[in-house]
Design a protein around this motif. Sequence first.
Motif, PDB file in Angstrom:
ATOM      1  N   ASP A  70      17.273  60.056 -27.529  1.00  9.56           N
ATOM      2  CA  ASP A  70      18.181  58.979 -27.927  1.00  9.56           C
ATOM      3  C   ASP A  70      19.577  59.199 -27.362  1.00  9.56           C
ATOM      4  O   ASP A  70      20.254  58.242 -26.951  1.00  9.56           O
ATOM      5  CB  ASP A  70      18.241  58.871 -29.451  1.00  9.56           C
ATOM      6  CG  ASP A  70      17.026  58.164 -30.027  1.00  9.56           C
ATOM      7  OD1 ASP A  70      16.212  57.654 -29.240  1.00  9.56           O
ATOM      8  OD2 ASP A  70      16.895  58.122 -31.265  1.00  9.56           O
ATOM      9  N   ILE A  71      20.037  60.463 -27.346  1.00 12.70           N
ATOM     10  CA  ILE A  71      21.362  60.751 -26.763  1.00 12.70           C
ATOM     11  C   ILE A  71      21.345  60.458 -25.271  1.00 12.70           C
ATOM     12  O   ILE A  71      22.280  59.847 -24.730  1.00 12.70           O
ATOM     13  CB  ILE A  71      21.758  62.216 -27.036  1.00 12.70           C
ATOM     14  CG1 ILE A  71      22.022  62.420 -28.533  1.00 12.70           C
ATOM     15  CG2 ILE A  71      22.991  62.603 -26.218  1.00 12.70           C
ATOM     16  CD1 ILE A  71      22.294  63.862 -28.925  1.00 12.70           C
ATOM     17  N   GLN A  72      20.285  60.870 -24.592  1.00 11.55           N
ATOM     18  CA  GLN A  72      20.179  60.613 -23.150  1.00 11.55           C
ATOM     19  C   GLN A  72      20.183  59.121 -22.859  1.00 11.55           C
ATOM     20  O   GLN A  72      20.893  58.652 -21.955  1.00 11.55           O
ATOM     21  CB  GLN A  72      18.894  61.249 -22.600  1.00 11.55           C
ATOM     22  CG  GLN A  72      18.634  60.949 -21.125  1.00 11.55           C
ATOM     23  CD  GLN A  72      17.372  61.621 -20.625  1.00 11.55           C
ATOM     24  OE1 GLN A  72      17.209  62.826 -20.769  1.00 11.55           O
ATOM     25  NE2 GLN A  72      16.474  60.839 -20.035  1.00 11.55           N
ATOM     26  N   ASP A  73      19.402  58.357 -23.616  1.00  8.22           N
ATOM     27  CA  ASP A  73      19.354  56.901 -23.400  1.00  8.22           C
ATOM     28  C   ASP A  73      20.720  56.270 -23.628  1.00  8.22           C
ATOM     29  O   ASP A  73      21.097  55.319 -22.945  1.00  8.22           O
ATOM     30  CB  ASP A  73      18.328  56.264 -24.338  1.00  8.22           C
ATOM     31  CG  ASP A  73      16.896  56.607 -23.953  1.00  8.22           C
ATOM     32  OD1 ASP A  73      16.696  57.100 -22.825  1.00  8.22           O
ATOM     33  OD2 ASP A  73      15.988  56.395 -24.784  1.00  8.22           O
ATOM     34  N   SER A  74      21.459  56.802 -24.599  1.00  5.09           N
ATOM     35  CA  SER A  74      22.771  56.242 -24.894  1.00  5.09           C
ATOM     36  C   SER A  74      23.798  56.596 -23.820  1.00  5.09           C
ATOM     37  O   SER A  74      24.637  55.775 -23.462  1.00  5.09           O
ATOM     38  CB  SER A  74      23.260  56.748 -26.260  1.00  5.09           C
ATOM     39  OG  SER A  74      24.517  56.222 -26.582  1.00  5.09           O
ATOM     40  N   ILE A  75      23.719  57.808 -23.277  1.00  3.74           N
ATOM     41  CA  ILE A  75      24.722  58.282 -22.318  1.00  3.74           C
ATOM     42  C   ILE A  75      24.467  57.746 -20.913  1.00  3.74           C
ATOM     43  O   ILE A  75      25.382  57.229 -20.253  1.00  3.74           O
ATOM     44  CB  ILE A  75      24.769  59.824 -22.280  1.00  3.74           C
ATOM     45  CG1 ILE A  75      25.106  60.389 -23.665  1.00  3.74           C
ATOM     46  CG2 ILE A  75      25.774  60.306 -21.235  1.00  3.74           C
ATOM     47  CD1 ILE A  75      26.465  60.049 -24.188  1.00  3.74           C
ATOM     48  N   ILE A  76      23.222  57.831 -20.411  1.00  2.59           N
ATOM     49  CA  ILE A  76      22.944  57.444 -19.019  1.00  2.59           C
ATOM     50  C   ILE A  76      21.904  56.342 -18.900  1.00  2.59           C
ATOM     51  O   ILE A  76      21.553  55.954 -17.787  1.00  2.59           O
ATOM     52  CB  ILE A  76      22.503  58.671 -18.188  1.00  2.59           C
ATOM     53  CG1 ILE A  76      21.197  59.264 -18.733  1.00  2.59           C
ATOM     54  CG2 ILE A  76      23.608  59.711 -18.144  1.00  2.59           C
ATOM     55  CD1 ILE A  76      20.618  60.383 -17.854  1.00  2.59           C
TER      56      ILE A  76
END
Length: 591
Positions: A94-100
């Motif tokens: 979820d953090i990855q999807d939000s950041i990049i």
Amino acid sequence: MLENEDIEDIVDEEEQNTFLLYKYLLEVGFNEDAADKLILENSSNLFGYHGLAWQLGKMSFEFYCMYFLQDTFLVKEDNVAAPIADVHREIWKDIQDSIIGNGNSQIGRVLPRGTGKSAFGTFGASCWCHAYGFKKYTLICSDIGSTAEKFIKDIKNTFLENHYIEKAFGVLLDDKDKKYVCNSTQLEFTNKTFIEAISSTSPMRGRKYGNNRPDLIILDDYQSEDDVRTEEAREKKWKRFSDDVKYCVQKAVKRNGKIVKSGTTLLALGTLQHKECFYSRLIKQPTWKFKIEKGVLIDDYVDEKGIKKNGIDHYFETGLWAEFKKSLFNFKNENHLEDAKEFYWNHEAEMQYPLLWQEFWDCLEQALNYYENPNSFKQEFQNDVDSIGEKWFKTVATYPREENETHNFIRTMLCIDPASTAKGKSDYSAFLVGSQADDNLKYARKAELAKFNARTEFDKYIDHAIKLLKEYPDITHVYIEKNTFSGVDANQLELKINKDDILRSRNIEIINDPQKKNKDDKISTIIPYMNKGQIIFAEEDQEFINQILDFRGQKFSEHDDAPDVVSEFANRIENIVVVCQARLLDRNTLF
């Protein structure tokens, strides 16, 4: 190429790291042949400066953590890392999807205590974003400044000491070059990015690094106990955040319909502490994407009458766990804890239950945490705020007074909490004669709720204390809560002691301290000891015991006198010093 074997069985570090590369190349979408080819073509620079590992870490947050931060997240013989669980992989995704990617810009997790949310979320995300420069300015907000500073310290040490990062990225943090900020709350990287940690009481608005507002804001345990204690405090916390964040975030910049500069990502990580606490309100906001997890994966259920029941309570109060509890709370058996554990080991397979972090947590340990303090367990581990307002104490160990008096007491004191009003919560004056015995248990030998009010019947109140001092000649110390009479009652008691032929020779010490600590906080310290039967009462003192069993916290209880005075006794008795008087011998016995 390596087979998909257990990485813990790989001893050689180069082989282990190559396996990680191969594994995560497959996970990001390469087939086996393409992964083999990439590793072969880049064999001269798999882990070096901007090599294949650097490229893969830019694509995969999980790989970045497992390789570049492997001393924290990868289980090896020379570290104490715990095996990761699905809940951690989901946080990373979820953090990855939000950041990049195209994920939500405002994401949150409400997780049980001990899930590693700070390591997997705050620490990992901060390191990843600033290693690659995904974010220019990260603001980490925590409940108190010391917690925020610990995040900075951990991140700083990682970038200064981690050879995996330095080999692939070069020097990203230079604490010797004066042109870069590097202190206990701020880190400026050589790639012109910046991390700052602040307490939740510090304003967010107006903060900039160059021309950049914070474009990653992490709210890690953003609320303290003081922030949830009263309705006013909860409102103040929510208003502060609501008014602050809109003046702090970086708006996305669009040109010709395309985003040329992404906006601020907000990441909230915490635990529920009240139905109207900060995180309880945040999860209800439609612009946030939240997931709430509980530690024991047992659902509530509806009974035959259609009433919703707590599944955790039902599970730990029935079946084999009910037998375990019976053994655990058999205080007449000195080995009750050991025998309960033995029962568990004999039925271990049948007593397993699903856990959020099954790879690391232990069913026996979590069950013992539940039995010590069910309400705290349900709130902290299950994120069940419905348990707030439930009774704090599930059991009180009792024996007949006559049996309690057979023990060898090494310290004895009288604790008094005088009533200050004629009605309401403080209409009892609480008296407790308590001792610590040589078996290391504490005994409330006599526990009373006096029917008179200390303020309106002052002389009667002092005389009752004198009566107890005479009844228990081994009392060496008297504690009196100071807030009610500001020391007047302590002075009067001392005068009466000095006028009494029997008492004045005992050198009784009077402790007259004000009540400074929050009562709920103080009373909560004795919950584990009460529920484990380490504070034992006389079964004759039923009225006092009933008030303890009915306590649900100050906000939800009619009276708090009994548990309050017990907490004073339990927290003070071990610290009193008993001075033994020398006995003069007949000089003739020396010859």
